[in-house]
Design a protein around this motif. Structure first.
Motif, PDB file in Angstrom:
ATOM      1  N   ILE A 216      33.950 -14.849 -32.400  1.00 24.86           N
ATOM      2  CA  ILE A 216      33.020 -15.510 -31.965  1.00 24.86           C
ATOM      3  C   ILE A 216      32.339 -14.812 -30.783  1.00 24.86           C
ATOM      4  O   ILE A 216      32.770 -13.545 -30.405  1.00 24.86           O
ATOM      5  N   LEU A 217      31.165 -15.269 -30.828  1.00 20.15           N
ATOM      6  CA  LEU A 217      30.360 -14.175 -29.679  1.00 20.15           C
ATOM      7  C   LEU A 217      30.387 -12.708 -29.749  1.00 20.15           C
ATOM      8  O   LEU A 217      30.106 -11.993 -29.056  1.00 20.15           O
ATOM      9  N   MET A 218      30.876 -12.052 -31.262  1.00 20.51           N
ATOM     10  CA  MET A 218      30.360 -10.779 -31.288  1.00 20.51           C
ATOM     11  C   MET A 218      29.186 -10.419 -31.048  1.00 20.51           C
ATOM     12  O   MET A 218      28.165 -10.713 -32.043  1.00 20.51           O
ATOM     13  N   PRO A 219      29.044  -9.184 -31.159  1.00 18.92           N
ATOM     14  CA  PRO A 219      27.750  -8.265 -30.601  1.00 18.92           C
ATOM     15  C   PRO A 219      27.002  -8.180 -32.774  1.00 18.92           C
ATOM     16  O   PRO A 219      28.048  -8.592 -33.135  1.00 18.92           O
ATOM     17  N   PRO A 220      25.889  -8.055 -33.034  1.00 21.30           N
ATOM     18  CA  PRO A 220      25.960  -7.768 -34.422  1.00 21.30           C
ATOM     19  C   PRO A 220      26.519  -6.165 -34.685  1.00 21.30           C
ATOM     20  O   PRO A 220      26.439  -5.803 -34.053  1.00 21.30           O
ATOM     21  N   LEU A 221      26.825  -6.775 -36.466  1.00 19.86           N
ATOM     22  CA  LEU A 221      27.681  -5.601 -36.738  1.00 19.86           C
ATOM     23  C   LEU A 221      27.082  -4.244 -36.481  1.00 19.86           C
ATOM     24  O   LEU A 221      27.414  -3.635 -36.560  1.00 19.86           O
ATOM     25  N   ARG A 222      25.481  -4.263 -37.024  1.00 17.70           N
ATOM     26  CA  ARG A 222      24.908  -3.021 -36.585  1.00 17.70           C
ATOM     27  C   ARG A 222      25.232  -2.205 -36.268  1.00 17.70           C
ATOM     28  O   ARG A 222      24.718  -1.426 -35.181  1.00 17.70           O
ATOM     29  N   GLU A 223      25.496  -2.492 -34.575  1.00 20.70           N
ATOM     30  CA  GLU A 223      25.335  -2.542 -32.732  1.00 20.70           C
ATOM     31  C   GLU A 223      26.460  -1.699 -32.739  1.00 20.70           C
ATOM     32  O   GLU A 223      26.355  -0.183 -31.894  1.00 20.70           O
ATOM     33  N   PHE A 224      27.841  -1.917 -34.213  1.00 19.50           N
ATOM     34  CA  PHE A 224      28.794  -0.848 -33.567  1.00 19.50           C
ATOM     35  C   PHE A 224      29.460  -0.319 -34.939  1.00 19.50           C
ATOM     36  O   PHE A 224      30.731   0.226 -34.902  1.00 19.50           O
ATOM     37  N   ILE A 225      29.237  -0.484 -36.016  1.00 19.11           N
ATOM     38  CA  ILE A 225      29.999  -0.147 -37.355  1.00 19.11           C
ATOM     39  C   ILE A 225      29.011   0.999 -37.883  1.00 19.11           C
ATOM     40  O   ILE A 225      27.820   1.620 -37.068  1.00 19.11           O
ATOM     41  N   PRO A 226      30.002   2.121 -38.291  1.00 21.04           N
ATOM     42  CA  PRO A 226      29.204   3.450 -38.452  1.00 21.04           C
ATOM     43  C   PRO A 226      27.586   3.341 -39.579  1.00 21.04           C
ATOM     44  O   PRO A 226      27.303   2.448 -40.451  1.00 21.04           O
ATOM     45  N   LYS A 227      26.970   3.814 -38.796  1.00 22.47           N
ATOM     46  CA  LYS A 227      25.326   3.820 -39.310  1.00 22.47           C
ATOM     47  C   LYS A 227      24.582   5.592 -39.323  1.00 22.47           C
ATOM     48  O   LYS A 227      25.150   6.273 -38.568  1.00 22.47           O
ATOM     49  N   VAL A 228      23.449   5.737 -40.162  1.00 20.08           N
ATOM     50  CA  VAL A 228      22.832   6.086 -39.735  1.00 20.08           C
ATOM     51  C   VAL A 228      21.063   5.475 -40.197  1.00 20.08           C
ATOM     52  O   VAL A 228      20.641   5.153 -41.141  1.00 20.08           O
ATOM     53  N   TYR A 229      20.315   6.470 -39.105  1.00 20.95           N
ATOM     54  CA  TYR A 229      19.565   5.586 -38.972  1.00 20.95           C
ATOM     55  C   TYR A 229      18.049   7.047 -39.183  1.00 20.95           C
ATOM     56  O   TYR A 229      18.178   7.817 -38.545  1.00 20.95           O
ATOM     57  N   VAL A 230      16.902   6.894 -40.094  1.00 26.60           N
ATOM     58  CA  VAL A 230      16.056   8.342 -40.224  1.00 26.60           C
ATOM     59  C   VAL A 230      15.117   7.674 -39.887  1.00 26.60           C
ATOM     60  O   VAL A 230      13.880   7.221 -40.366  1.00 26.60           O
ATOM     61  N   SER A 231      13.904   8.786 -39.507  1.00 27.30           N
ATOM     62  CA  SER A 231      12.406   8.520 -39.631  1.00 27.30           C
ATOM     63  C   SER A 231      11.155   9.593 -39.119  1.00 27.30           C
ATOM     64  O   SER A 231      11.754  10.611 -39.029  1.00 27.30           O
ATOM     65  N   THR A 232      10.557   9.614 -39.593  1.00 23.87           N
ATOM     66  CA  THR A 232       8.892  10.040 -39.310  1.00 23.87           C
ATOM     67  C   THR A 232       8.611  10.281 -38.021  1.00 23.87           C
ATOM     68  O   THR A 232       8.210  10.965 -37.922  1.00 23.87           O
ATOM     69  N   PHE A 233       8.607   9.242 -37.331  1.00 20.58           N
ATOM     70  CA  PHE A 233       7.651   8.610 -36.604  1.00 20.58           C
ATOM     71  C   PHE A 233       8.461   9.722 -35.288  1.00 20.58           C
ATOM     72  O   PHE A 233      10.426  10.142 -34.730  1.00 20.58           O
ATOM     73  N   HIS A 234       7.793  10.403 -34.042  1.00 14.55           N
ATOM     74  CA  HIS A 234       7.997  10.985 -32.878  1.00 14.55           C
ATOM     75  C   HIS A 234       8.500  10.102 -31.747  1.00 14.55           C
ATOM     76  O   HIS A 234       8.460  10.774 -30.488  1.00 14.55           O
ATOM     77  N   SER A 235       7.136   9.093 -31.597  1.00 15.63           N
ATOM     78  CA  SER A 235       7.297   8.023 -30.098  1.00 15.63           C
ATOM     79  C   SER A 235       7.352   7.518 -30.359  1.00 15.63           C
ATOM     80  O   SER A 235       6.735   6.647 -31.509  1.00 15.63           O
ATOM     81  N   TRP A 236       7.662   6.611 -29.710  1.00 14.06           N
ATOM     82  CA  TRP A 236       7.421   5.148 -29.699  1.00 14.06           C
ATOM     83  C   TRP A 236       5.935   4.468 -29.948  1.00 14.06           C
ATOM     84  O   TRP A 236       5.177   3.508 -30.773  1.00 14.06           O
ATOM     85  N   GLU A 237       5.024   5.658 -28.531  1.00 17.66           N
ATOM     86  CA  GLU A 237       3.400   5.624 -28.756  1.00 17.66           C
ATOM     87  C   GLU A 237       2.855   5.211 -29.762  1.00 17.66           C
ATOM     88  O   GLU A 237       1.945   4.628 -30.124  1.00 17.66           O
ATOM     89  N   GLU A 238       3.320   6.165 -30.839  1.00 22.65           N
ATOM     90  CA  GLU A 238       2.448   6.285 -32.160  1.00 22.65           C
ATOM     91  C   GLU A 238       2.755   5.072 -33.086  1.00 22.65           C
ATOM     92  O   GLU A 238       2.325   4.628 -33.788  1.00 22.65           O
ATOM     93  N   ILE A 239       4.158   4.431 -32.755  1.00 19.73           N
ATOM     94  CA  ILE A 239       4.582   3.079 -33.119  1.00 19.73           C
ATOM     95  C   ILE A 239       3.936   1.901 -33.064  1.00 19.73           C
ATOM     96  O   ILE A 239       2.878   1.437 -33.682  1.00 19.73           O
ATOM     97  N   GLY A 240       3.375   2.354 -31.663  1.00 16.19           N
ATOM     98  CA  GLY A 240       2.475   0.746 -30.888  1.00 16.19           C
ATOM     99  C   GLY A 240       1.013   0.600 -31.023  1.00 16.19           C
ATOM    100  O   GLY A 240       0.186   0.414 -31.105  1.00 16.19           O
ATOM    101  N   LYS A 241       0.858   2.370 -30.877  1.00 17.64           N
ATOM    102  CA  LYS A 241      -0.770   2.586 -31.440  1.00 17.64           C
ATOM    103  C   LYS A 241      -1.111   2.240 -33.193  1.00 17.64           C
ATOM    104  O   LYS A 241      -2.140   1.429 -33.286  1.00 17.64           O
ATOM    105  N   TRP A 242      -0.231   2.953 -34.134  1.00 18.63           N
ATOM    106  CA  TRP A 242      -0.234   2.383 -35.528  1.00 18.63           C
ATOM    107  C   TRP A 242      -0.682   0.641 -35.018  1.00 18.63           C
ATOM    108  O   TRP A 242      -1.328  -0.083 -35.954  1.00 18.63           O
ATOM    109  N   PHE A 243       0.679  -0.098 -34.422  1.00 16.31           N
ATOM    110  CA  PHE A 243       0.555  -2.289 -35.019  1.00 16.31           C
ATOM    111  C   PHE A 243      -0.413  -2.052 -34.388  1.00 16.31           C
ATOM    112  O   PHE A 243      -1.041  -3.346 -34.151  1.00 16.31           O
ATOM    113  N   PHE A 244      -1.018  -1.554 -33.103  1.00 18.21           N
ATOM    114  CA  PHE A 244      -2.066  -2.684 -32.243  1.00 18.21           C
ATOM    115  C   PHE A 244      -3.164  -2.226 -33.097  1.00 18.21           C
ATOM    116  O   PHE A 244      -4.321  -3.223 -32.659  1.00 18.21           O
TER     117      PHE A 244
END
Length: 507
Positions: A216-244
């Protein structure tokens, strides 16, 4: 973006507890074991990619039979799906192949009425024959993404643990040799890296991974299970401008929207204009939780959403932004994750699942969520509070939404009670809720008929004071977000006290 996604009022109502005994640790039977959980992704320089999924699942209990139905969602305007292997190995060792009649491409039933805005969303449905306890299901399929969401960019995430045990969980990534990429690992280390035919190949792997037992009330699984993230973006600003840039062309409007904004804004202060427009979008535009394909990020034109009277979180945020613009008020669409934390050190759009509005103020921003149908202005739903949000403006900013103080969430009860000399109780009650309590009451009562509302209250009163009779009941401001919700009721109880000689004894 997944809208809501976790409903905000879960802070009021307790979650159910689902137990998943750990097969690999000998604690019982989850219903299934993933013998193979494998994904292989090959990315081209322009962001196009091919994803191979291979899973082999042993059914160990009744609950595992749900895996007999495979659902593969995809965006037919950008992707193609092909099943290359589908079999059931029965408990007796017989192999049953999936036939063509077991495979169907359908529009998800819940989205049938919304195809005007989402024509490309499809699901490949695969039914495996002869599945019983002891069977093994095995399948391979390929998703070919021939039109990337963002040209020349790629991002992905892979999780190595879930509520079923994994014997083998493996993620293989192939990218062009000269493509630069950020990697975020948690609980897993790169097993192998090599080069072949102009590609860099990365392999992560874990074996004998136990099942997660949910609480009950445990955090989402993705917050604590083994995982790997990959991305070609280098900054949040880059994503923000794209979305804008992606969303700014969607702020179209017509005379009908202009006329409505004029009606909602006439003679009002800036704050009153914002409140009026927010309440209108919340109540008059139906929320549809659909987040796939390019429209998982790009809003539909405000004129289309206004005409059809429905849209997802980005659509409603975009319509509100457009209406505020007509009223002379600047605002921006923000990307946010309502279910948990984001990994700040590795920017990629896939970490967000929702969109809200940010309005610049003298100090900071005012944040509003127009998908809410029960939170009054200027309340922000709990799942939007104290979260990182990417404000998509000409100068994008990764900022945190506020955590509202406890006094914003209150429930005031004014009770006038009278007990006569026989011990009979008669009481009048006025309840004035605010914040989460007001939203909870709206959510609990808004779909009920008047007789059902009275029965709900009567049951609650009798749970607290058995033998109570509800005399009258009234609730105001239930449908109008701009009006304070107030509940009034009167009740009596003939046996609240028991008269014994010249005294009254209370339970």
């Amino acid at each position: 973006m997944k809208s809501r996604r976790v409903f905000l009022l879960s802070l009021i109502f307790l979650l159910f507890l689902f137990l998943f005994p750990n097969y690999l640790l000998g604690a019982g039977n989850e219903g299934a074991i993933f013998l193979i959980d494998y994904a292989k992704v090959k990315v081209k320089r322009d962001g196009k990619r091919t994803t191979l999924i291979h899973q082999k699942i042993k059914i160990t209990g009744e609950k595992g039979r749900k895996f007999a139905e495979l659902r593969i969602p995809f965006d037919s305007e950008r992707q193609k799906v092909k099943l290359i292997k589908g079999i059931t190995i029965t408990s007796s060792g017989k192999t049953l192949k999936v036939s063509q009649k077991d495979i169907k491409i359908v529009t998800p039933a819940e989205l049938t009425e919304y195809t005007a805005l989402y024509p490309g969303i499809k699901t490949m449905s695969v039914s495996f024959p002869g599945v019983t306890t002891g069977s093994i299901i095995e399948y391979k399929y390929i998703v070919n993404t021939f039109k990337p969401l963002i040209k020349n960019h790629f991002w992905d995430g892979f999780y190595f643990q879930s509520t079923e045990p994994f014997s083998l969980s493996r993620y293989e990534l192939q990218i062009p040799k000269n493509m630069k990429m950020k990697i975020k690992e948690k609980g897993v280390k790169l097993k192998e890296k090599k080069e072949k035919s102009g590609y860099k190949i990365y392999i992560w792997e874990k074996k004998n991974v136990p099942a997660i037992i949910e609480e009950i009330l445990m955090p989402p699984l993705r917050e604590f299970i083994p995982k790997v993230y990959v991305s070609t973006f280098h900054s949040w600003e880059e994503i923000g401008k794209w979305f804008f840039n992606l969303s700014k062309e969607c702020a179209t409007y017509n005379e009908e929207i202009e006329k409505l904004v004029e009606e909602l804004s006439k003679g009002k202060s800036k704050k009153e204009k914002i409140s009026s427009i927010y309440h209108h979008v919340c109540k008059k535009i139906r929320y549809v939780g659909l987040e796939m394909g390019i429209h998982g990020f790009k809003p539909h034109n405000a004129t289309d959403v206004f005409r059809l009277k429905y849209g997802d979180c980005k659509d409603k945020a975009n319509l509100m932004r457009t209406m505020l613009k007509i009223a002379g008020i600047k605002s921006y669409i923000c990307l946010i994750n309502t279910e948990g934390k984001i990994a700040e050190e590795i920017p990629f759009p896939g970490q967000f699942n929702h969109a809200i509005i940010a309005i610049p103020e003298e100090e900071g921003f005012m944040f509003l969520d127009p998908t809410s149908e029960v939170f009054s202005f200027p309340d922000l739903p709990p799942s939007d509070q104290n979260r990182y949000t990417l404000i998509a403006s000409p100068n994008p900013l990764l900022a945190k939404t506020p955590l509202l103080p406890p006094e914003r969430n209150s429930r005031k009860r004014i009770i006038h009670a009278k007990i006569d000399e026989e011990g009979k109780l008669q009481a009048k009650v006025e309840v004035i809720p605010e914040g989460i309590f007001e939203a909870s009451m709206r959510e609990g009562f808004r779909y009920l008929k008047e007789i059902e509302r009275k029965r709900t209250l009567a049951r609650e009163l009798n749970r607290l004071i058995p033998g109570t009779s509800l005399i009258s009941f009234e609730i105001r401001g239930l449908e109008n977000l701009s009006e304070q919700l107030v509940e009034n009721y009167e009740f009596s109880n003939d046996f609240f006290g028991i008269k014994v000689k010249d005294r009254i004894i209370f339970r």
